[in-house]
Write an enzyme that holds these catalytic residues in place. Structure first.
Site, PDB file in Angstrom:
ATOM      1  N   LEU A  67       0.891  -1.306  -0.006  1.00  0.00           N
ATOM      2  CA  LEU A  67      -0.084   0.031  -0.045  1.00  0.00           C
ATOM      3  C   LEU A  67       0.821   1.349   0.135  1.00  0.00           C
ATOM      4  O   LEU A  67       0.383   2.198  -0.676  1.00  0.00           O
ATOM      5  CB  LEU A  67      -0.962  -0.091   1.199  1.00  0.00           C
ATOM      6  CG  LEU A  67      -2.171  -0.826   1.161  1.00  0.00           C
ATOM      7  CD1 LEU A  67      -2.749  -0.934   2.535  1.00  0.00           C
ATOM      8  CD2 LEU A  67      -3.292  -0.523   0.140  1.00  0.00           C
TER       9      LEU A  67
ATOM     10  N   GLY B 189       8.357   6.146   6.556  1.00  0.00           N
ATOM     11  CA  GLY B 189       9.596   6.313   7.334  1.00  0.00           C
ATOM     12  C   GLY B 189       9.668   5.157   8.100  1.00  0.00           C
ATOM     13  O   GLY B 189      10.643   4.736   8.774  1.00  0.00           O
TER      14      GLY B 189
ATOM     15  N   ASP C 168       0.526  12.424  17.139  1.00  0.00           N
ATOM     16  CA  ASP C 168       1.038  12.467  15.844  1.00  0.00           C
ATOM     17  C   ASP C 168      -0.493  12.814  14.667  1.00  0.00           C
ATOM     18  O   ASP C 168      -0.483  12.274  13.686  1.00  0.00           O
ATOM     19  CB  ASP C 168       1.780  11.394  15.228  1.00  0.00           C
ATOM     20  CG  ASP C 168       2.348  11.491  13.885  1.00  0.00           C
ATOM     21  OD1 ASP C 168       2.673  13.066  13.519  1.00  0.00           O
ATOM     22  OD2 ASP C 168       2.780  10.812  13.176  1.00  0.00           O
TER      23      ASP C 168
ATOM     24  N   GLU D  35       4.993   3.009   1.247  1.00  0.00           N
ATOM     25  CA  GLU D  35       6.239   2.795   2.293  1.00  0.00           C
ATOM     26  C   GLU D  35       6.466   4.322   2.783  1.00  0.00           C
ATOM     27  O   GLU D  35       6.154   5.328   2.249  1.00  0.00           O
ATOM     28  CB  GLU D  35       7.295   2.669   1.529  1.00  0.00           C
ATOM     29  CG  GLU D  35       7.549   1.280   1.118  1.00  0.00           C
ATOM     30  CD  GLU D  35       9.071   1.130   0.300  1.00  0.00           C
ATOM     31  OE1 GLU D  35       9.999   0.856   0.993  1.00  0.00           O
ATOM     32  OE2 GLU D  35       9.025   1.350  -0.815  1.00  0.00           O
TER      33      GLU D  35
END
Lengths: 855, 171
Positions: free
Chosen positions: A87, A91, A206, A89
């Site tokens: 789906l 970090g 986050d 990539e």
């Protein structure tokens, strides 16, 4: 070129010299007194640095190779799942679309990339996943399964979560052409989900539009709840380093308090702030802080030091109540923010329903108070203009789980281990912890306070430097104040020395150094008022026609004004002139001059004496490396001085060093101790110990670490009795093969095992991957060594990889917890060459260590 | 299986494959180096799917493989042209479309071997940057160091290699 050790040496010289230009470069090389062969190799490299090898285009067709990878990327084989495809990539690792076999359902499978988890991180990962598994809310993606140990997936931890077929929050709003009210309602739904998680004790940390997907029914789903925490900080640090641009991109959603690495830094209100930013973005298409083109350092400064843009300034129609709501969510001061996401959602819905909202515009009194507070802080803004590159990193190693945080405010030594408190540098602090000193009680509460230096690092760009002062009564609280350096590359705070009351305000003051002999200032000492960080006086070496090296200590009063003086390492000579074309110095032209000792009046910064260092001591290598005031061995009432000298020019290219005992009265050498060639940095650190030999005079401990860029790093500590004629040490401690640079930090600390003898704390920082850990601090019991055996380790603290350099420096500090015994600590400045550029300070409670040893 | 032995396996595979391909080829034959590497990797990826950790690991392995292939090619051509032995060979056949710049690959190889003895990491960085076209950030992520470290090492390695080339021309 013959050996890798020699190459490493040449590399060190090349990299240092290539940062300098013209005259400075030549002066630097001259000063090293290199063998001609080494010097010419360095100069050859510097010459070809101007015309380096130009490579043609890379051999491999990059696009084609990437294509091979995409086609051939190994699909992980994870029992219980069938992987359908990649789906994306990020970090953190890859996300696969997969199918769980039983029960059969579509899942998003996240594989953490190459993460090597410490035992602690693993435990945290498990705990978090456990909590996440309990979350049941239509607005939160559910975690179905996880393998925190990576047992089934070749060591790569993974978790499987609900697969959402949806669009990113902001894209959804735009593509569906949502009206203002629809956008507000959409965000209120996100608030509902976030509040639910908060009520379960989980904070997101986050939140950003990319983490909120909206499905075809218009239901927003928050992804990755708690994942940032579950995956852990070691990972974050690395991500920051390798994806700094990406990080700046997501910084816009971070609350100001998230830039402080403090234990209490990130609570529900940090998520409320992020919700406020998303609301702002949904309504205006822009962020409340303009961060475009800024680096990490500048972006951090912008968010922590300026108020968010008022939304009415961007879109006039949003003035009034909506502006009040958004403004309250985006308050920099978290106590002024909405207390919960539910309150924000409620006000948004009141606004939509036309009911009176609860938020009030900030009062004029509040605003003026904030203004005053802001302007009382003696921080200068000099740091702002001078950030280049990554200033610092997040190092939240021992941040306690907010869920477990004790409510008992008296529990000051909070952390994974009760005897330890860790203070983390903030995002703007380069090499935080390079120096730590307790000058005494500065804030008048009867408890000594702590000054920490963060000089920054040239290569990392945080080169102004700063010091931060913490209240000893609340070391994990907000700093009392900070003082920034004022000049580029000065690395303000690389040395801090405690003094006494210099400005007659009955509060101890201290000295901070910046610059050095190659810096345009030629080194500078600033006397700082302990109470508020104001400058009492400044001594700039250049103005006085001298050059300071990065070393100083205080010594007994010499001019009879009742104030101790400063002894500063100096360089007395002239740098060689540039060649006739103004370019690189001609090979073989050396700097003329020697080291010298400079006595500065502590009271006013006047230079009192200059004593050249006699050349028969082979002085110019690096004089001095380290200086301390020792005991009065000649009985004239003036304590002597011990100076460590680093010898660069030993013929075998092995480095060693020496320590010289100086008469305190005359500043002339009395005797010296030499390191063997394999004690490569003999004299790197000195510490005064109690009398061990029974002659009533203190002994001197000398650190001698071994530096080898590739091999094992080790080291030794020698204890000499200056009153004894013999040149043999009274005792020595030898590090094991993988101890790191043992002896680089030394501190005499209180008796912990009750044998009546103080212990010796020894730092062993390790900068590269040769050692098992990135640094350690050991406490040794010296008594067995005095009795013919070996010194015994009583206690050891280790920093994991990525945790920066524990063990340098190690300092005895002050009694912070009121038990009558001083605490000690170690800096953990992180060096950009090796890891990140932040840092921390670890403090050890004498009482708690003693209690643990008694068990 | 550790990555080291995996890398070894790739070398062996490449040697065998390249030797097979180039047997009996006339000296002017342009080696399809990229194709060769792709072929090996496809094979490896099928055989040992989990041994390549991630994209950067893949590129790093590819750089090692490319290095091997090119050196072997140079050696072979030298042998064919001059009847054996090691000679300096300039590789300028269209390995990369559109590139005809002369680049003394064999000297580079010799210097890289020497650099590897002196500073393995610098040699590694050069191979990854040049043979696979990895960015500083990718190399940094693979080696788990900061990008600024990679840049500094790269800078010195380039200066050192330039000095080495210059020495070679003088000799």
């Amino acid at each position: 070129m013959s050996s890798s050790a020699e190459y490493a040496r040449i590399k060190e010289l090349f990299q240092a010299a290539s940062e300098l230009s013209g005259e400075q470069r030549k002066a630097f090389l001259d000063e090293q007194e290199l063998p001609q062969e080494v010097r010419s190799q360095v100069e050859e490299l510097l010459y070809y640095d101007e015309e380096p090898l130009e490579f043609p285009e890379p051999v491999v067709d990059r696009e084609k190779l990437a294509h091979v990878w995409e086609e051939q990327a190994p699909v992980p084989d994870i029992p219980g799942f069938r992987i359908h495809g990649l789906l994306g990539e990020g970090g953190m690792g890859e996300v696969y679309l997969a199918e769980q076999i039983f029960p059969r359902r579509r899942v998003a499978l996240k594989l953490i990339r190459g993460a090597r988890f410490s035992a602690q991180a693993l435990r945290r990962f498990r705990e978090e996943i456990q909590l996440l598994g309990l979350l049941q809310h239509p607005g939160i993606t559910q975690v179905y399964a996880a393998d925190p140990d990576g047992e089934d997936s070749q060591g790569r931890p993974y978790f499987a979560m609900e697969y959402i077929d949806g669009r990113v929050l902001t894209e959804y709003a735009d593509e569906e052409n949502l009206s203002r009210d629809q956008r507000i309602e959409l965000l209120a739904k996100v608030c509902d989900a976030v509040h639910y998680a908060h009520s379960q004790g989980i904070i997101h940390r986050d939140l950003k539009p990319a983490n909120v997907l909206v499905n075809e029914h218009g239901q927003p789903k928050v992804l990755d709840f708690g994942i940032a925490r579950a995956v852990g900080e070691e990972f974050e640090t690395r991500t920051l380093l390798t994806h700094s641009e990406h990080v700046v991109g997501t910084m816009g959603y971070m609350a100001p308090e998230q830039f402080s690495g403090r234990a209490d830094g990130v609570g529900p209100r940090a998520d409320v702030y992020a919700l406020g930013v998303m609301l702002f973005e949904l309504l205006t298409g822009t962020l409340p802080h303009e961060l475009e083109g800024l680096n990490l350092f500048e972006a951090g400064q912008r968010i922590t030091q300026s108020d968010a843009t008022r939304i009415g300034r961007v879109v006039r129609q949003h003035r009034g109540e909506l502006e009040v709501i958004v403004g309250k969510a985006l308050q920099r001061d978290l106590t002024q923010r909405y207390e919960s996401a539910a309150e924000l959602a409620a006000d948004l819905r009141r606004y939509l329903a036309g009911e009176p909202i609860h938020a009030k515009p900030p009062s004029a009194i509040y605003r003026s108070r904030k203004f005053l507070q802001r302007h009382q802080r003696p921080t200068t803004a000099a740091g702002l203009a001078l950030g280049f590159g990554i200033a610092a990193s997040f190092l939240w190693l021992f941040r306690p789980n907010p869920l477990e945080q004790p409510n008992d405010s008296a529990a000051r030594f909070v952390s994974g281990r009760e005897e330890l408190l860790q203070i983390n540098g903030q995002v703007v602090d380069g090499r935080f912890g390079s120096e730590l000193v307790s000058p005494g009680d500065l804030d008048g509460d009867g408890v000594p306070d702590l000054v920490v230096g963060s000089p920054g690092e040239r290569q990392a760009g945080a080169v102004v430097g700063a010091i931060t002062v913490y209240s000893g009564a609340q070391l994990d609280g907000e700093p009392l104040y900070r003082v920034f350096g004022r000049e580029a590359d000065g690395c303000f705070g690389h040395r801090i020395v405690a003094s006494e009351d210099l400005n007659q305000d009955e509060v101890p003051d201290y000295f901070v150094m910046d610059g050095h002999q190659h810096h345009p200032s030629h080194g500078r000492i600033t006397a700082i008022s302990g109470v508020d960080g104001e400058v009492i006086y400044t001594l700039t070496a250049r103005d006085q026609g001298v050059k300071f090296r990065r070393n100083l200590c205080t010594v007994a009063d010499r001019n009879g004004d009742g104030v101790r003086e400063l002894l500063v390492a100096g360089f007395s000579g002239e740098f060689p002139p540039p060649d006739e074309f103004g370019g690189r110095p001609r090979p073989g032209v050396a700097a003329k001059g020697d080291g010298e000792l400079i006595v500065v009046s502590g009271a006013d910064g006047a230079i009192l004496e200059r004593v050249a260092q006699p050349s028969r001591m082979r002085p110019r290598d690096r004089f001095p490396f380290k200086m301390i005031e020792a005991g009065d061995y000649d009985g004239d009432g003036i304590p002597e001085i011990v100076v460590g000298v680093k010898l660069f020019s030993a013929p075998e290219m092995d480095r060693s060093g020496m320590a010289i005992l100086y008469s305190g009265a005359e500043l002339t050498p009395i005797r010296s101790w030499w390191g063997d060639l394999d004690q490569s940095e003999f004299g790197c650190e000195l510490e005064l110990l109690d009398d061990l030999s029974g002659d009533g005079q203190p002994e001197v401990a000398i650190g001698a670490f071994k530096r080898d860029a590739r091999g094992p790093q080790s080291g030794s500590v020698f204890v000499f009795d200056p009153a004894r004629a013999s040149d043999d040490p009274l005792l020595r401690i030898d590090g094991a093969h993988f101890d790191g640079r043992l002896g680089v930090g030394l501190a005499s600390v209180p008796d912990l095992n009750g044998d009546g003898l103080r212990e010796l704390a020894v730092g062993a920082v390790s900068y590269q991957h040769v050692a098992e850990y990135a640094g350690a601090m050991f406490v040794y019991d010296l008594r067995p060594a005095l009795e013919g055996g070996e010194a015994q380790q009583l206690f050891g603290d280790f920093a994991d990889h990525g945790a920066a350099g524990l063990g340098f420096p190690v300092r005895a500090l002050a009694d912070f917890d009121g038990d009558g015994e001083v605490e000690f600590g170690s800096g953990m400045a992180s060096y950009g060459r090796y890891q990140s550029e932040g840092g921390a300070v670890r403090l050890y409670s004498t009482r708690a260590l003693r209690a643990r040893l008694a068990d | 299986m550790s990555p080291r032995t995996f890398e070894q396996e790739i070398y062996d595979e490449l040697r065998a494959l390249a030797a097979h391909r180039m047997r009996g080829q006339n000296p002017g034959h342009t080696l399809q180096a990229t194709a060769l590497v792709h072929e090996v990797f496809e094979k490896m990826a099928r055989g040992n799917p989990t041994l390549i950790r991630d994209r950067n690991h893949f590129f790093a392995l590819a750089s090692l493989a490319m290095h091997q292939v090119l050196v072997q090619h140079a050696r072979q051509r030298a042998a064919q042209k001059r009847g054996g032995g090691w000679h300096r060979v300039t590789l300028n056949e269209g390995l990369v479309p559109g590139r005809t710049q002369e680049f003394d690959l064999y000297t580079l190889h010799e210097l890289l071997e020497e650099l590897d003895e002196l500073d393995t990491r610098q040699a590694q960085i050069v191979k990854m940057r040049y043979f696979s076209g990895m960015s500083h950030e990718e190399v940094a992520s693979y080696l788990r160091v900061s990008a600024s470290t990679v840049k500094r090492e790269w800078r010195m390695a380039r200066a050192w290699l330039a000095a080495g080339f210059a020495r070679g021309e003088r000799d």
